[in-house]
Design a protein around this motif. Structure first.
Motif, PDB file in Angstrom:
ATOM      1  N   LEU A  84       1.058  -1.048   0.362  1.00 14.37           N
ATOM      2  CA  LEU A  84       0.292   0.074   0.262  1.00 14.37           C
ATOM      3  C   LEU A  84       0.989   0.957  -0.041  1.00 14.37           C
ATOM      4  O   LEU A  84       0.437   2.179  -0.728  1.00 14.37           O
ATOM      5  CB  LEU A  84      -1.239  -0.215   1.185  1.00 14.37           C
ATOM      6  CG  LEU A  84      -1.655   0.850   1.411  1.00 14.37           C
ATOM      7  CD1 LEU A  84      -3.587   0.606   0.294  1.00 14.37           C
ATOM      8  CD2 LEU A  84      -2.784   1.128   2.651  1.00 14.37           C
ATOM      9  N   PHE A  85       2.027   1.469   0.742  1.00 19.26           N
ATOM     10  CA  PHE A  85       3.149   2.336   0.526  1.00 19.26           C
ATOM     11  C   PHE A  85       3.895   2.202  -0.636  1.00 19.26           C
ATOM     12  O   PHE A  85       3.348   3.943  -1.289  1.00 19.26           O
ATOM     13  CB  PHE A  85       4.172   1.965   1.745  1.00 19.26           C
ATOM     14  CG  PHE A  85       3.241   1.964   2.688  1.00 19.26           C
ATOM     15  CD1 PHE A  85       2.689   3.294   3.593  1.00 19.26           C
ATOM     16  CD2 PHE A  85       3.655   2.110   4.639  1.00 19.26           C
ATOM     17  CE1 PHE A  85       1.998   3.532   4.896  1.00 19.26           C
ATOM     18  CE2 PHE A  85       3.153   1.489   4.962  1.00 19.26           C
ATOM     19  CZ  PHE A  85       2.517   2.178   5.725  1.00 19.26           C
ATOM     20  N   SER A  86       4.120   1.551  -1.058  1.00 19.58           N
ATOM     21  CA  SER A  86       4.084   1.785  -2.467  1.00 19.58           C
ATOM     22  C   SER A  86       3.447   1.902  -3.769  1.00 19.58           C
ATOM     23  O   SER A  86       3.948   2.964  -4.550  1.00 19.58           O
ATOM     24  CB  SER A  86       4.744   0.205  -2.807  1.00 19.58           C
ATOM     25  OG  SER A  86       5.735  -0.552  -2.325  1.00 19.58           O
ATOM     26  N   LEU A  87       2.237   1.761  -3.738  1.00 20.41           N
ATOM     27  CA  LEU A  87       1.346   2.091  -4.247  1.00 20.41           C
ATOM     28  C   LEU A  87       0.967   3.750  -4.258  1.00 20.41           C
ATOM     29  O   LEU A  87       1.076   4.732  -5.338  1.00 20.41           O
ATOM     30  CB  LEU A  87       0.050   1.343  -3.808  1.00 20.41           C
ATOM     31  CG  LEU A  87      -1.608   2.828  -4.418  1.00 20.41           C
ATOM     32  CD1 LEU A  87      -1.646   2.082  -6.080  1.00 20.41           C
ATOM     33  CD2 LEU A  87      -2.489   1.654  -3.562  1.00 20.41           C
ATOM     34  N   ALA A  88       1.418   4.843  -2.913  1.00 16.97           N
ATOM     35  CA  ALA A  88       0.677   5.727  -2.524  1.00 16.97           C
ATOM     36  C   ALA A  88       2.064   6.334  -3.199  1.00 16.97           C
ATOM     37  O   ALA A  88       1.972   7.531  -3.739  1.00 16.97           O
ATOM     38  CB  ALA A  88       1.539   5.072  -0.935  1.00 16.97           C
ATOM     39  N   THR A 132      -0.434  -4.859  -8.657  1.00  6.83           N
ATOM     40  CA  THR A 132      -1.171  -4.371  -9.942  1.00  6.83           C
ATOM     41  C   THR A 132      -1.713  -2.427 -10.106  1.00  6.83           C
ATOM     42  O   THR A 132      -1.319  -2.274 -11.181  1.00  6.83           O
ATOM     43  CB  THR A 132      -2.600  -5.356 -10.282  1.00  6.83           C
ATOM     44  OG1 THR A 132      -1.622  -6.922  -9.745  1.00  6.83           O
ATOM     45  CG2 THR A 132      -2.732  -4.633 -11.620  1.00  6.83           C
ATOM     46  N   VAL A 133      -2.410  -2.185  -9.033  1.00  6.97           N
ATOM     47  CA  VAL A 133      -2.893  -1.241  -8.934  1.00  6.97           C
ATOM     48  C   VAL A 133      -1.372   0.371  -8.750  1.00  6.97           C
ATOM     49  O   VAL A 133      -1.654   0.969  -9.405  1.00  6.97           O
ATOM     50  CB  VAL A 133      -4.115  -0.816  -7.383  1.00  6.97           C
ATOM     51  CG1 VAL A 133      -4.489   0.756  -7.849  1.00  6.97           C
ATOM     52  CG2 VAL A 133      -4.900  -1.439  -7.931  1.00  6.97           C
ATOM     53  N   ALA A 134      -0.177  -0.696  -8.555  1.00  4.50           N
ATOM     54  CA  ALA A 134       0.384   0.900  -8.705  1.00  4.50           C
ATOM     55  C   ALA A 134       1.540   0.486  -9.488  1.00  4.50           C
ATOM     56  O   ALA A 134       1.670   1.695 -10.007  1.00  4.50           O
ATOM     57  CB  ALA A 134       1.549  -0.104  -6.791  1.00  4.50           C
ATOM     58  N   ILE A 135       1.719  -0.442 -10.725  1.00  5.17           N
ATOM     59  CA  ILE A 135       2.102  -0.724 -11.220  1.00  5.17           C
ATOM     60  C   ILE A 135       1.248   0.080 -12.440  1.00  5.17           C
ATOM     61  O   ILE A 135       2.194   0.767 -13.184  1.00  5.17           O
ATOM     62  CB  ILE A 135       2.341  -1.777 -11.854  1.00  5.17           C
ATOM     63  CG1 ILE A 135       4.016  -3.022 -11.226  1.00  5.17           C
ATOM     64  CG2 ILE A 135       2.613  -2.249 -13.413  1.00  5.17           C
ATOM     65  CD1 ILE A 135       4.000  -4.237 -11.243  1.00  5.17           C
ATOM     66  N   ALA A 136      -0.027   0.195 -12.356  1.00  5.84           N
ATOM     67  CA  ALA A 136      -0.604   0.809 -13.461  1.00  5.84           C
ATOM     68  C   ALA A 136      -0.357   2.416 -12.903  1.00  5.84           C
ATOM     69  O   ALA A 136      -0.582   3.277 -13.858  1.00  5.84           O
ATOM     70  CB  ALA A 136      -2.402   0.919 -13.156  1.00  5.84           C
ATOM     71  N   GLY A 137      -0.386   2.898 -11.460  1.00  9.17           N
ATOM     72  CA  GLY A 137      -0.324   3.821 -11.849  1.00  9.17           C
ATOM     73  C   GLY A 137       0.946   4.561 -11.821  1.00  9.17           C
ATOM     74  O   GLY A 137       0.907   5.886 -12.317  1.00  9.17           O
ATOM     75  N   LEU A 138       1.832   3.984 -12.565  1.00  6.78           N
ATOM     76  CA  LEU A 138       2.886   4.970 -12.524  1.00  6.78           C
ATOM     77  C   LEU A 138       3.622   4.583 -13.853  1.00  6.78           C
ATOM     78  O   LEU A 138       3.527   5.649 -14.591  1.00  6.78           O
ATOM     79  CB  LEU A 138       4.452   2.684 -12.313  1.00  6.78           C
ATOM     80  CG  LEU A 138       4.611   3.246 -11.417  1.00  6.78           C
ATOM     81  CD1 LEU A 138       6.381   2.350 -11.303  1.00  6.78           C
ATOM     82  CD2 LEU A 138       5.553   5.125 -10.888  1.00  6.78           C
ATOM     83  N   ALA A 139       1.866   3.556 -14.462  1.00  7.25           N
ATOM     84  CA  ALA A 139       2.320   4.037 -16.423  1.00  7.25           C
ATOM     85  C   ALA A 139       1.098   4.575 -16.899  1.00  7.25           C
ATOM     86  O   ALA A 139       1.175   5.526 -17.392  1.00  7.25           O
ATOM     87  CB  ALA A 139       1.642   2.434 -16.797  1.00  7.25           C
TER      88      ALA A 139
END
Length: 511
Positions: free
Chosen positions: A152-156, A477-484
């Motif tokens: 979750l922190f990585s997602l942030a 998965t959401v984190a990777i999408a957030g980066l892209a």
């Protein structure tokens, strides 16, 4: 029923006389700060954090004051947008498209009143959404383990590009800088000193309140001195308000649609108020179609972005309160305030600090009413403020912040640190490196490190535990999408916003 009981208890906290006073002061100060071009809600909250500490306010009173400043600044951003064609902050940019043309038609008072009403509707509906959604999300987050929290922190951090609207590489560099600063101090696991250089004051780490005031308030002073030292914004005249009930009913459907879109944007990590105002304006333009005259002073072109950005601002409180992950730059500053008050945001906040969190939510509802009452009859006062040259105003604001910082610890070294962070913030802004990721890295770094260590201790050093559950895989998965996504959608959204503004300027010249 349980939520209703908690909310009623929250009103008993929010309606205490001293808390009502702090809410009113915060709403007034927030609107004044929001009206000044360039300051914005994050700077406003950061500047007033030392004041809350120096007054010795309780956690509930401190958060009520600062969340009222936050809400007020979101209201105030529309004033310079409509009267001067200068957005008070980035989310208010869309308001200029129809607000300024309406003011040029001699309807500045009506434009300001419509924006205040739309802001009220957006904030009110978003607060109701917060009341409904936050407890549900908090209960869901109770299933999180250390591996899920690390994800979750990585997602942030992955979605910071959406919050800042800046270059993704620069955002990552800023976040890394914040994480590096968060490691300063004595390692609680091993007792080893990390980057303290035998300076006693660094044993407990770098105080992020000092960092916030330096990065935001002091750097803002330097920026204002550089760019606006001889400028005044100029006074603006207001016509007599002539707003009918039919005018309010005319913008009501627009405000409702904008509020829903804005709230969704605020809840989504990395979306924020800027996206909320943009998509609200764009959707309304498509819904109205040829029946509207957007870009030429259509009241719905004011109501849509104002409802959207104020709803997004309150929506961003949902992930901050329930997960401890800020959804915007200002909520990152509020998160720092909570942590400094020894209140840990996250799913347990709603059970361990129910009085605080529900008091703040109830205060948001009360504060919205105060803001509506303040913003219509007192708008003339806010307009007068726009004529004060920044060379007089900004030093006073910074002096207040400095006195507040010194009153917290009575340490001159803290003032040196504040000035140092101000210089760093100034340089970063000159290089167009966003400041919010630095603060977020400092805030989330310690908890992120603890979660990682805890997860690896449980798994006896096996890194696969970070991807061992369906929930953690979903977050990654959401984190990777957030980066892209910022690379894919960011340029498109910015280009559309620029095109909309360019079309308006061309139409103005043609008229």
């Amino acid at each position: 029923m349980e939520t209703l009981n908690f909310l009623l208890h929250g009103f008993s906290v929010a309606l205490m006389p001293e808390h009502l006073l702090y809410a009113a002061i915060g709403a007034l100060l927030g609107t004044l700060i929001g009206a000044l071009p360039g300051l914005g809600p994050a700077n406003g909250v950061a500047i007033l954090i030392p004041l809350a500490f120096s007054l010795g306010l309780s956690p509930a009173a401190s958060m009520i004051l600062l969340t009222s400043v936050y809400a007020g600044a979101m209201y105030g951003g529309r004033i310079s947008s409509i009267l001067l064609n200068i957005p008070g902050d980035e989310p208010a940019m869309m308001t200029t498209l129809d607000g300024y043309p309406m003011a040029m038609q001699g309807k500045a008072a009506e434009a300001l009143a419509i924006s205040a009403i739309a802001s009220f509707i957006g904030s009110l509906l978003a607060t109701i959404g917060l009341i409904i959604l936050a407890p549900i999300l908090a209960r869901f987050a109770l299933h999180f383990g250390p591996a899920e929290y690390f994800a979750l922190f990585s997602l942030a951090f992955a979605t910071l590009g959406g919050v800042t609207g800046k270059n993704q590489v620069k955002t990552v560099v800023a976040a890394a800088l914040g994480l590096m600063i968060s490691t300063v101090g004595v390692d609680i696991s091993t007792g080893n000193q990390r980057y303290t250089y035998n300076i006693l004051e660094l044993y407990e780490g770098v105080d992020f309140i000092i960092a916030i005031v330096g990065l935001f308030a002091v750097s803002e002073l330097m920026f204002f001195i550089e760019r606006h030292i001889s400028e005044g914004a100029g006074s603006a005249t207001l016509n007599k308000l002539n707003l009918k009930m039919s005018d309010i009913l005319h913008i009501l459907p627009t405000s409702l649609r904008g509020s829903v879109l804005g709230f969704i944007s605020g809840v989504l990590p990395g979306a924020g108020a800027s996206l909320g105002s943009f998509i609200s304006y764009s959707l309304e333009k498509k819904v109205v179609g040829s029946k509207g005259y957007f870009g030429k002073g259509d009241p719905r072109g004011i109501a849509a972005p104002e409802a959207g950005n104020n709803a997004a601002a309150n929506g961003a409180l949902v992930p901050m309160l329930t997960l401890g992950v800020p959804g915007s730059g200002t909520t990152a500053v509020l998160l720092a305030m909570l942590i400094s008050l020894n209140v840990q945001p996250g799913p347990m906040l709603f059970t361990q600090n129910a009085e605080l969190v529900w008091g703040v939510i109830a205060a948001l509802l009360v504060g919205n009413i105060m803001l509506l009452i303040l913003n219509i009859p007192m708008v003339g006062l806010f307009v007068k403020l726009l004529s004060i040259p920044p060379k007089y105003l900004m030093p006073v604001v910074t002096l207040i912040a400095a006195v507040g910082i010194y009153s917290i610890s009575n340490s001159a070294l803290d003032l040196y640190f504040m000035v140092g962070f101000g210089l760093v913030g100034y340089l970063l802004r000159k290089l167009e490196v966003p400041l919010v990721p630095v603060i977020l890295g400092m805030l989330l770094g310690p908890e992120m490190e603890r979660s990682l260590r805890h997860a690896l201790t449980i798994s006896d050093g096996d890194w696969s535990i970070l991807f061992s559950s369906g929930l953690s895989i979903g977050i990654w998965t959401v984190a990777i999408a957030g980066l892209a996504l910022p690379y894919i959608l960011g340029p498109v959204l910015r280009r559309r916003m620029e095109n909309a503004r360019a079309r308006m300027e061309i139409e103005e010249e043609a008229d």
